[in-house]
Write a protein that holds these residues in place. Structure first.
Motif, mmCIF file in Angstrom:
data_model
loop_
_atom_site.group_PDB
_atom_site.id
_atom_site.type_symbol
_atom_site.label_atom_id
_atom_site.label_comp_id
_atom_site.label_asym_id
_atom_site.label_seq_id
_atom_site.Cartn_x
_atom_site.Cartn_y
_atom_site.Cartn_z
ATOM 1 N N PRO A 24 0.834 -1.211 0.000
ATOM 2 C CA PRO A 24 0.000 0.000 0.000
ATOM 3 C C PRO A 24 0.865 1.256 0.000
ATOM 4 O O PRO A 24 1.894 1.334 0.672
ATOM 5 N N ASP A 48 -2.719 5.330 0.326
ATOM 6 C CA ASP A 48 -3.667 4.292 0.733
ATOM 7 C C ASP A 48 -3.677 4.114 2.249
ATOM 8 O O ASP A 48 -4.742 3.919 2.864
ATOM 9 N N GLN A 49 -2.497 4.168 2.872
ATOM 10 C CA GLN A 49 -2.442 4.022 4.328
ATOM 11 C C GLN A 49 -3.146 5.178 5.031
ATOM 12 O O GLN A 49 -3.787 4.987 6.068
#
Length: 405
Positions: free
Chosen positions: A364, A368-369
């Motif tokens: 990721p 995304d995190q």
């Protein structure tokens, strides 16, 4: 008794003695007035020397005359005449095109001057022809001499103009004959009847389906004529605007800042020139051109691109030569089938750019995190934003208790 001869002799001797004494006295006085020369050492040793008498020399003034300049044999002086500069003749105007648009000018002697000015304005435009059909002695009062409302439709059908220019009224300052009788000028019945005739001519001009430009009267030298022109211009303006025509006012071009008539004024280039004739009524060449200057702008709007001086006649004399290949070379031409610019085989591939999506990463990304976990990953060790975090399970330090006395 003394003799007269002895008396005369004594008088003569006395006169001579007086003259001698006067001469001696004057000479000594002149010497006394001269500055005394200072004695030098040589004068004291050898005595003072008398200066030698030098008689004055007669200096003759030089003769006034022409001095000739000596010319050496190796230089030859040739007198040259300054060549006179001759201005090059203006090139002839270009010929008019067969498809040129026409401007029809009608009216009295002022319209005749306007027509000459418009011809000069569109002289370099091969797409415009100015047709002047003015009658110098005509008007709207003497319809028995020339009836403009009756003659205008035939002129328009004959010439087929693209623009119709009307300027009339300079000869109308006279009695007007109607069915009721003669009407004196400057009376209310006269202005009423005259307004009806102006409206009739404006209606006839509008029925020709040609753009109409009605040009107002300019100022004149007679003051009463100038005052009448102002009153007549109001009638012309109101009548032509009722039939959707255009009124062009030329009054400011022939008066000064105080509204007085001028004979000399600025031309279309701003140079002072004579605009009117000696009678203060007719126009000079620059005056005609300035009169047309006010109408030129409106006429160009109706004529469009035909006023351009760059129009040329396209025929066999000025078309470019089209070279054709001989039959032997025309057979050797290799034809190529059309190629599709979107064909991937042109580049040695089997699909177009962007046909397959790039593989996605299994790890990721920080974005995304942030979206999934609500926080960014920890920065690597050594980066400027790295901060060592203390774990929550760290041992707590206890404070030793102090004994109370």
């Amino acid at each position: 008794m003394k003799s007269p001869r002895g008396t005369l002799a004594r008088l003569l001797c006395l006169g001579l003695a007086v003259m001698l004494a006067a001469t001696t006295f004057l000479g000594s006085t002149a010497e006394a007035q001269q500055p005394e020369r200072r004695r030098t050492l040589l004068d004291m040793l050898f005595g003072q020397r008398q200066p030698a008498y030098v008689p004055p020399q007669d200096v003759q003034p030089p003769r006034e005359g022409k001095t000739r300049k000596k010319n050496s044999g190796s230089v030859t002086t040739i007198k040259t005449r300054t060549p006179t500069t001759r201005t090059a003749a203006a090139p002839p105007p270009p010929p008019k095109l067969d498809t040129a648009k026409k401007v029809l000018v009608v009216g009295d002697f002022v319209a005749n001057a306007l027509g000459d000015g418009l011809k000069a304005a569109f002289e370099d435009s091969p797409g415009v022809i100015v047709e002047s059909r003015a009658n110098g002695s005509s008007g709207l009062v003497r319809d028995d001499f020339y009836d403009w409302p009756a003659a205008l439709p035939s002129l328009v059908s004959e010439i087929k103009p693209s623009v119709l220019v009307i300027q009339i009224g300079a000869n109308d300052r006279q009695q007007l004959v109607t069915a009721e009788g003669r009407l004196d000028f400057r009376t209310d019945p006269w202005f009423t009847a005259y307004g009806e005739r102006v409206a009739r001519l404006a209606t006839v001009a509008a029925e020709t389906r040609v753009p109409v430009i009605w040009v107002g009267l300019p100022a004149f030298r007679p003051q009463n004529m100038t005052a009448d022109a102002l009153r007549l211009n109001t009638i012309y303006r109101s009548s032509i605007e009722k039939v959707s025509g255009e009124f062009v006012d030329v009054w400011e071009g022939f008066v000064d800042q105080e509204g007085r008539f001028i004979v000399t004024g600025s031309d279309i280039n701003g140079q002072p020139v004579r605009l009117r004739g000696n009678d203060g009524i007719n126009f000079t060449g620059p005056g005609k051109r300035k009169l047309a200057f006010y109408v030129e702008k409106s006429a160009r709007r109706y004529l469009g691109d035909m006023t351009s001086p760059d129009l040329v006649r396209l025929d066999g004399s000025n078309l470019p030569e089209l070279l054709s290949l001989p039959p032997s070379e025309s057979k050797a031409i290799v034809t190529t089938p059309p190629i599709d610019l979107f064909d991937p085989e042109l580049d040695g591939a089997d699909e177009l750019l962007g046909g397959t999506l790039p593989p996605s990463s299994s790890f990721p990304t920080p974005r995304d995190q942030l979206v999934q976990n609500g926080r960014l990953p920890d920065p690597p060790v050594g980066r400027v934003d790295y901060v060592k975090r203390v774990p929550a399970t760290a041992a707590t330090t206890t404070t030793p208790a102090t004994a109370t006395p």
